[in-house]
Design a protein around this motif. Structure first.
Motif, mmCIF file in Angstrom:
data_model
loop_
_atom_site.group_PDB
_atom_site.id
_atom_site.type_symbol
_atom_site.label_atom_id
_atom_site.label_comp_id
_atom_site.label_asym_id
_atom_site.label_seq_id
_atom_site.Cartn_x
_atom_site.Cartn_y
_atom_site.Cartn_z
ATOM 1 N N SER A 134 -2.944 15.036 -12.313
ATOM 2 C CA SER A 134 -3.782 14.727 -11.145
ATOM 3 C C SER A 134 -4.742 13.584 -11.478
ATOM 4 C CB SER A 134 -4.551 15.967 -10.683
ATOM 5 O OG SER A 134 -5.410 16.436 -11.682
ATOM 6 N N HIS A 135 -5.147 13.520 -12.726
ATOM 7 C CA HIS A 135 -6.011 12.439 -13.158
ATOM 8 C C HIS A 135 -5.230 11.114 -13.188
ATOM 9 C CE1 HIS A 135 -9.282 11.161 -16.313
ATOM 10 N NE2 HIS A 135 -9.292 10.422 -15.236
ATOM 11 N N VAL A 179 -7.863 -4.880 -2.610
ATOM 12 C CA VAL A 179 -8.897 -5.447 -1.747
ATOM 13 C C VAL A 179 -8.847 -6.972 -1.852
ATOM 14 C CG1 VAL A 179 -11.356 -5.526 -1.226
ATOM 15 C CG2 VAL A 179 -10.327 -3.394 -1.993
ATOM 16 N N LEU A 234 -4.770 9.733 -9.707
ATOM 17 C CA LEU A 234 -6.032 9.181 -9.218
ATOM 18 C C LEU A 234 -6.296 7.810 -9.817
ATOM 19 C CD1 LEU A 234 -8.756 9.721 -7.704
ATOM 20 C CD2 LEU A 234 -9.605 10.646 -9.848
ATOM 21 N N ARG A 253 -6.005 -0.139 -6.149
ATOM 22 C CA ARG A 253 -6.642 -0.469 -4.866
ATOM 23 C C ARG A 253 -7.762 -1.474 -5.014
ATOM 24 N NH1 ARG A 253 -5.856 1.358 0.218
ATOM 25 N NH2 ARG A 253 -7.969 1.023 0.891
ATOM 26 N N ILE A 254 -8.388 -1.491 -6.177
ATOM 27 C CA ILE A 254 -9.437 -2.490 -6.388
ATOM 28 C C ILE A 254 -8.815 -3.884 -6.301
ATOM 29 C CG2 ILE A 254 -10.977 -3.427 -8.154
ATOM 30 C CD1 ILE A 254 -11.612 -0.470 -8.832
ATOM 31 N N VAL A 281 -15.133 -5.005 -2.303
ATOM 32 C CA VAL A 281 -14.451 -4.290 -3.396
ATOM 33 C C VAL A 281 -15.219 -3.031 -3.754
ATOM 34 C CG1 VAL A 281 -13.970 -4.346 -5.856
ATOM 35 C CG2 VAL A 281 -13.263 -6.235 -4.452
ATOM 36 N N GLU A 287 0.837 -1.204 0.000
ATOM 37 C CA GLU A 287 0.000 0.000 0.000
ATOM 38 C C GLU A 287 0.872 1.255 0.000
ATOM 39 O OE1 GLU A 287 -3.863 0.017 0.243
ATOM 40 O OE2 GLU A 287 -2.861 -1.464 -1.004
ATOM 41 N N THR A 307 -12.219 4.837 -1.801
ATOM 42 C CA THR A 307 -10.993 5.343 -2.411
ATOM 43 C C THR A 307 -11.330 6.359 -3.493
ATOM 44 O OG1 THR A 307 -10.127 3.130 -2.081
ATOM 45 C CG2 THR A 307 -8.800 4.618 -3.408
ATOM 46 N N LEU A 340 0.594 4.539 -2.427
ATOM 47 C CA LEU A 340 0.522 5.945 -2.028
ATOM 48 C C LEU A 340 1.613 6.764 -2.717
ATOM 49 C CD1 LEU A 340 -0.482 8.239 -0.111
ATOM 50 C CD2 LEU A 340 1.314 7.508 1.448
ATOM 51 N N ILE A 365 -4.822 3.677 4.191
ATOM 52 C CA ILE A 365 -3.534 3.671 3.501
ATOM 53 C C ILE A 365 -2.433 3.981 4.505
ATOM 54 C CG2 ILE A 365 -2.170 4.924 1.769
ATOM 55 C CD1 ILE A 365 -4.694 5.083 0.115
ATOM 56 N N PRO A 366 -1.360 3.173 4.522
ATOM 57 C CA PRO A 366 -0.287 3.436 5.474
ATOM 58 C C PRO A 366 0.458 4.713 5.092
ATOM 59 C CG PRO A 366 0.399 1.753 3.917
ATOM 60 C CD PRO A 366 -1.027 2.076 3.618
ATOM 61 N N LYS A 386 -8.418 15.581 -5.794
ATOM 62 C CA LYS A 386 -8.120 16.117 -7.130
ATOM 63 C C LYS A 386 -8.951 17.372 -7.401
ATOM 64 C CE LYS A 386 -9.253 14.770 -11.848
ATOM 65 N NZ LYS A 386 -8.606 15.788 -12.637
ATOM 66 N N TYR A 433 0.983 7.311 -6.333
ATOM 67 C CA TYR A 433 -0.083 8.306 -6.500
ATOM 68 C C TYR A 433 0.495 9.717 -6.410
ATOM 69 C CZ TYR A 433 -3.812 11.364 -4.708
ATOM 70 O OH TYR A 433 -4.665 12.407 -4.490
ATOM 71 N N LEU A 443 -4.123 5.070 -8.319
ATOM 72 C CA LEU A 443 -4.511 4.650 -6.975
ATOM 73 C C LEU A 443 -5.790 3.823 -6.996
ATOM 74 C CD1 LEU A 443 -3.368 5.144 -4.110
ATOM 75 C CD2 LEU A 443 -5.294 6.647 -3.787
ATOM 76 N N VAL A 444 -6.791 4.306 -7.724
ATOM 77 C CA VAL A 444 -8.086 3.626 -7.694
ATOM 78 C C VAL A 444 -7.995 2.260 -8.364
ATOM 79 C CG1 VAL A 444 -10.481 3.745 -8.430
ATOM 80 C CG2 VAL A 444 -9.381 5.775 -7.512
ATOM 81 N N PHE A 483 -16.780 -10.655 -0.956
ATOM 82 C CA PHE A 483 -15.619 -10.017 -1.596
ATOM 83 C C PHE A 483 -16.086 -8.897 -2.519
ATOM 84 C CE2 PHE A 483 -13.164 -9.968 -5.607
ATOM 85 C CZ PHE A 483 -12.077 -9.256 -5.143
ATOM 86 N N TYR A 499 -5.890 19.732 -6.502
ATOM 87 C CA TYR A 499 -5.041 19.591 -7.680
ATOM 88 C C TYR A 499 -5.728 20.193 -8.903
ATOM 89 C CZ TYR A 499 -3.184 16.128 -4.430
ATOM 90 O OH TYR A 499 -2.704 15.509 -3.307
#
Lengths: 698, 513
Positions: free
Chosen positions: A183-184, A198, A187, A194-195, B442, A144, B449, A148, B406-407, B457, A151, A190-191, B438, B461
């Motif tokens: 910036s996009h 999980v 994003l 991250r999916i 998700v 993770e 997230t 970060l 998030i760490p 953003k 990102y 990360l998204v 699950f 940003y």
């Protein structure tokens, strides 16, 4: 070799984190202080990782150490150094170091120095933690952490100036914009990842539930128990896929590859870091780490529970197929890309596909050691040539102030070292002998064939041709071809920049030349000293395949040479005239429309659902129910209560009662005459009445 | 159990109460900063006591004040702390202490605004009276051993927070304050009805203060017909307070329109108490009956997570977005609870803490923008603000990291524990629930997230709009409180062991999980 005290190796991953915290503290300091301190802390990592690797490889032993972090979850922080992790740490830390050195000059004058260096070191630390972790939870923390850091670094230029974008400004595919701001891009990275994460997290939870531990060593010893309980629950295959989702997303495998493409909005040094040393390699590393354990678990059950083994084989088939598809799909996109970094990005995803193919196919041969040896070799060779390619790209883009290859050409003259470096690295990428890339890619093709994984094998072979073509197309378009108008203003990069990439480019060749001499040792180490493996295995070279692949490489290079060097033509000019070819070009250029489909279905669909719920449920129903309907009902009820009972009560108390009491008081007033005799009489009447009443009752 | 020689635990409520009244009485004789210092110190005193007690005696056992007050017909009131309330106590005392410092620059701005609208709001003394009454009462909610004791403190949080919204809030503040008062009071009364039906049969104590034991299964003495009614009254009553899907109607208004320092307490601290009490009271009273409720609660939790996430995605008002995010986060807490195992429950408790730090930071960040950008709350009019307010942007990022796990923030641990608990729960029901749960996770975590980083953003940003070119760096007095909480969140990520290990132990020994 004399081993160091084991605790010391913890600093291999801890040191960049210390550097990261220090960079924050150094925020007010101007100049290169943060750059130098970062380089110093990463150097410490590089040295410690190397010592660890020497300890492991020369002494032939596993070195590990653990501190308890969270006792009740069995989570420790320490390190686990076997052949795979220690060598991986060496690759990560040394490449990061070279990229950090390059960044000193490349990022000079950037206003976001603190942010850059804080997240750069955090990135390296997280990656090394992930690599050296001795349990899955600590690995996930590092995992993770890389998410970060990527990102933040991809979105480093968050003010979104147009020269930092990816894609042609204004271009749309299926109505969806195909240009992305930093910036996009951040994003998306990360998204998307991250999916998958999980899935990784859920996988860890399942393992912890079934085994009560997430330690890698325990995982190896209990692999059979794990596989059997999963099988008995009937979720073995779904579990394996869910568990690997994190790796697929992180390593940009189809269909999760989209984030990697737009990650190019970051500084080029960051792209190099993401593509070569950190982040995308995490997914492959995870597969290399887990494949032997999964395989081992199935193998111990092979005699008693053959179904487990065949389900696991199915899983590896899926992995190999995803790898093959990714290698091919992303490779085709690279053919038509116009942005230098974009070509390299497609190429990375495509090469990562080869690594997944290696993992899947290796296991399918029945010798999972091959997965680790072949997969890791290609990871290493890719790391080296891709770092070199990105770093050169950074220098080139820096000097021509454009990310499009149309604005380049003829740069070979003013930038000789860069040219040489990119050529060497690109030849390694295309898989020409005797470069390192040739050996490692060829091993994958061999293994895929040996595993009888024919579809992935064919995809892999076709991609060899594609790779050779796009690699050399890139070199010719940038450094040769028609000289661009920039030719005279451009000069060679600063030594702080070219020394790192030239070193890497030479390494591609040198490591390739030396390959036959260390191949066997590498394979023996990786396949006997890695968790879950014991037997030394080597891929069997298949000379027909070698010949075919070399011919394909030569052919690919030949086409590129013919078009861009001999003829000096732009094939796109002829493509434009044919509607069919143009459609194909658009299909490839717009990335198979996959991005557009995602946006149409997931982003737009999600937004539609959200607005619809907000409009028709949250506002219409919930708000109206609680803030209108219920208050209305209570209001009405109050109204009715007021109108009927309350009025009557009102009437009773305020009119009837009042009237009653006033009559009563009038009566009393009349008897209150003030004459004592009257009172005495009344008292006697009263007593008499009471007496009569008592008599009657008695 | 450890019995203290002095009523130190009760003093963490009394000392702030005294400070609050001193503030009120001194009124304008004290400067705003002096008010803040006094009240912050009184709340920080609580933080220091909790920390000191945990370090001195460890969290392995219950720590109790010497006095037990016998109340006729209501049982025994006492004040104690154990590992299961420690994380929440620590977070409430820290967040309230820090936010009271933040109140000074923020409320200065708010008073000016109100004056411009021609409104003379009650001054600093009254603000801090209400603020600290509210804060200390939240602490009181967690210290008790008796349901009525809890109920009294719960009502004590409601009145001051109602007045804070009514006096200093935004928009249609009086109407919203009343809406908040009525709906959450309805919740409290439903809870009380359930508590009374248990109490008159089996007594109101849920902890035996003489031994420190939880009186597990106290409600099981009820006849079967009333048992489930009583339990569901208590569950629904508390869930209205928690504002889960379906009974969340009051939250987006109240939390968005409250003055921002109050939002920063309402959103993470107050509503989460409902979830903690579902464990501490309802689970303890009905440990077996609640198992029948858990599948419904589990699905309800997932729906809340997803629903709140979707709603947050389409909000234009920064504070309202954060309010919907809180609804989604309450889904996480409820999911931990519904798992009915030690992992989920400890995840809930740690996530209370992570959310307290993260959401307080985020509300303070939104408030900083309100102060620095003349009341701007509309996200569509923002963008690129990191170039003007870099520290605010960085701290908001840390805030969002807390709530997305998030760490290096505590959120990582709570998220893992909640997922761990949820997976164990659904797999125990049936392995075939593996894939559906699950997918639920998700979607829920993916949405969190997405809205979190999409908001980053949109706000911080991208291109800076023309109108915001003149923005200047945020005042240090606004940033420092956020920085303190960010540091606390990172520190508790690293030092999670000393909090989590005893917590897990206590959940097993005291709660029988």
């Amino acid at each position: 070799m004399e081993p160091l005290p084991s605790q010391l190796y913890v600093f291999a991953w801890l040191s960049p984190f210390i550097g990261s915290a220090l960079n924050l503290a150094l925020n007010p300091v101007k100049g290169r202080a943060k750059a130098y301190s970062s380089v110093a802390f990463i150097s410490a990592s590089a040295i410690l990782s190397s010592l660890l690797a020497l300890d492991v490889w020369l002494n032939g032993r596993v070195v590990s150490f653990e501190y308890v972090w969270v006792k009740c979850l069995n989570v420790s922080f320490g390190f686990y150094g076997d052949a795979l992790s220690s060598l991986m740490a060496v690759v990560v830390s040394w490449l990061s170091l070279l990229i950090a050195i390059y960044s000193i000059k490349y990022m000079e004058g950037d206003p976001g120095q603190t942010r850059y260096w804080t997240f750069f070191t955090f990135f390296v630390g997280s990656m090394l933690l992930l690599v050296l972790a001795d349990n899955l939870v600590a690995m996930f923390v590092g995992w993770e952490g890389t998410g970060l850091a990527s990102y933040a670094l991809i979105g480093h230029w968050y003010t979104d100036e147009e020269d930092k974008w990816v894609g042609d400004p204004g271009r749309k595919a299926l109505g969806i914009p195909m240009y992305f701001t930093p910036s996009h891009g951040g994003l998306r990275a990360l998204v998307f990842t991250r999916i998958g994460d999980v899935g990784f997290l859920v996988g860890i939870a399942v393992i912890h539930m079934l085994l009560g531990t997430t330690s890698l060593v325990a995982l190896e010893s209990k692999a059979g128990v794990l596989m059997l309980s999963l099988f008995r629950s009937g979720i073995l295959l779904p579990f394996l896929i869910v568990f690997s989702l994190g790796a697929m997303a992180k390593s940009a495998q189809f269909p999760f590859h989209e984030w990697l493409v737009t990650a190019m909005t970051g500084p080029t040094s960051v792209s190099a870091l993401i593509h070569a040393a950190t982040m995308v390699k995490a997914g492959v590393y995870f597969m290399l780490r887990m494949a032997p354990i999964i395989f081992l678990g199935a193998e111990v059950l092979r005699a008693t529970n053959p179904a487990v083994f065949s389900l696991v084989a199915e899983y590896f088939e899926i992995v190999a197929l995803i790898g093959g598809l990714t290698a091919f799909i992303l490779g085709t996109m690279a053919i038509v890309a116009r942005e230098l970094k974009l070509i390299l990005a497609y190429s990375t995803a495509s090469q990562l596909g080869y690594m997944f193919l290696a993992v899947g196919a290796g296991a399918l041969t029945g010798e999972v050691g091959l997965s680790v040896f072949v997969g890791f070799s290609h990871l290493m060779s890719h790391a080296i040539f891709k770092a070199a390619l990105f770093l050169v790209a950074g220098a080139v883009i820096h000097s021509v102030h454009s990310r499009f290859i149309d604005d380049m050409g003829g740069l070979g003259k003013p930038m000789k070292i860069s040219f040489a470096s990119m050529l060497l690295a690109a030849l390694s990428l295309s898989g020409l002998p005797p470069f390192m890339g040739f050996w490692t890619k060829d091993a994958i093709i061999d293994v895929a064939f040996e595993a009888h994984a024919y579809l992935p094998f064919v995809l892999g072979v076709v991609t060899v041709l594609i790779t050779a073509f796009y690699s050399l197309r890139m070199v010719f378009r940038v450094f040769l071809f028609k000289p661009s108008h920039h030719e005279h203003e451009v000069h060679e990069a600063h030594p702080l920049m070219w020394v790192p990439y030239f070193t890497l480019a030479v390494a591609c060749l040198a490591l390739g030349l030396a390959w036959p001499f260390y191949e066997a040792d590498l394979s023996r180490g990786l396949t006997t000293l890695t968790l879950g493996l014991k037997e030394w295995v080597m891929p069997t070279p298949n000379y027909t395949l070698v010949g075919t692949s070399v011919a394909l490489v030569a052919f690919g290079i030949g086409i590129a040479y013919y078009l861009y060097q001999a003829k000096k033509v732009l094939p796109f000019d002829s493509v434009k005239t044919s509607p069919t070819l143009m459609k194909l070009h658009t299909f490839l250029y717009d990335r198979w429309f996959i991005n557009s489909i995602y946006y149409l279905v997931i982003v737009k669909g999600g937004h539609l659902i959200a607005s619809a719920i907000s409009k028709y449920f949250d506002k219409l129903i919930v708000d109206n129910l609680y803030h209108r309907a219920i208050p209305f009902v209570f209001g009405k009820a109050a109204d009715l209560l007021f109108r009927y009972p309350e009025r009557a009560i009102d009437l009773f108390y305020h009119r009837v009662m009042v009237a009653f009491f006033s009559i009563l008081s009038n009566g009393f007033r009349r008897i209150q005459t003030g004459i004592l005799n009257h009172y005495m009489l009344l008292m006697l009447i009263g007593f008499a009445t009471i007496y009569v009443v008592l008599m009657l009752l008695g | 159990m450890i019995v203290l020689n002095y009523p130190l635990i009760l003093s963490t409520v009394v000392v702030p109460y005294v400070a609050a009244f001193v503030s009120w009485v001194s009124g304008n004789r004290l400067s705003p900063k002096a008010h803040a210092a006094l009240n912050s110190a009184s709340l920080a005193y609580g933080f220091a006591v909790f920390l000191a007690l945990s370090c001195t005696y460890g969290l392995g056992q219950v720590i109790r004040d010497p006095e037990i007050y016998f109340i006729p017909t209501l049982g025994r009131f006492s004040f104690l702390m154990d590992a299961s309330t420690f994380p929440a106590l620590l977070s409430i005392s820290l967040v309230t202490a820090v936010v009271s410092l933040y109140s000074v620059p923020y409320m200065e701005h708010r008073f000016e605004e109100l004056e411009k609208d021609g409104i003379k709001a009650p001054s600093w003394g009254s603000y801090f009276l209400l603020y600290t009454l509210f804060s200390a009462s939240m602490i009181g909610c967690l210290l008790g051993t008796n349901t009525i004791e809890f109920y009294i403190f719960l009502e004590l949080t409601l009145i001051p927070s109602f007045l804070l919204i009514a006096f200093y809030g935004y928009g249609d503040r009086v109407r919203i304050a009343i809406m908040y008062l009525i709906w959450t009071h309805v919740g409290a009364v439903l809870f009380l009805l359930g508590a009374l039906s248990v109490g008159f049969v089996s007594g109101f104590d849920f902890i035996n203060p003489s031994t420190g034991e939880m009186l597990l299964g106290l409600g099981d003495g009820l006849p079967a017909s009333t048992l489930y009614v009583a339990m569901w009254l208590m569950i629904v009553g508390l869930l209205v307070k928690v504002a889960v899907f379906g009974v969340h109607m009051w939250l987006p208004y109240a939390h968005a329109e409250a003055p921002t320092p109050v939002s920063a307490l309402l959103s993470p601290c107050l509503i989460g108490i409902g979830a903690l009490m579902l464990l501490r009271i309802v689970y303890v009273l009905f440990p077996s009956a609640i198992q029948t409720a858990s599948p419904l609660l589990f699905v309800w939790a997932l729906i809340t997570m997803i629903y709140g996430g979707f709603m947050a995605l389409v909000q234009k008002d920064f504070k309202r977005l954060l309010a919907y995010s809180s609804i989604s986060q309450m889904g996480y807490l409820l999911l931990g609870l519904a798992s009915m195992n030690a992992f989920g429950m400890s995840g809930m408790i740690l996530h209370y803490m992570a959310h307290a730090f993260g959401k307080a930071i985020l509300f303070m960040a939104a408030g900083t923008l309100i102060v620095m950008l003349h009341g701007l709350r509309d996200i569509t009019k923002m963008g690129g603000l990191s170039s003007k307010l870099p520290y605010t942007g960085g701290l908001a990022l840390i805030g969002f990291m807390h709530i997305t796990g998030i760490p290096p923030t505590l959120g990582l641990w709570s998220e893992y524990l909640i997922v761990r608990g949820a997976i164990e729960y659904s797999m125990k029901l049936s392995p075939s629930y593996f894939i559906p749960s699950f997918i639920g996770l998700v979607v829920a975590i993916g949405l969190s997230t997405a809205y979190a980083f999409l908001t980053m953003k949109k706000v911080f940003y991208g291109r800076l709009p023309e109108g915001l070119k003149g923005a200047v760096k945020a005042k240090r007095s606004l940033l420092l409180p956020m920085g303190l909480l960010a540091a606390a969140g990172i520190l508790s990520f690293i030092l999670v062991g000393p909090i989590l290990d005893p917590l897990m132990e206590v959940l097993k020994t005291l709660y029988g999980l």
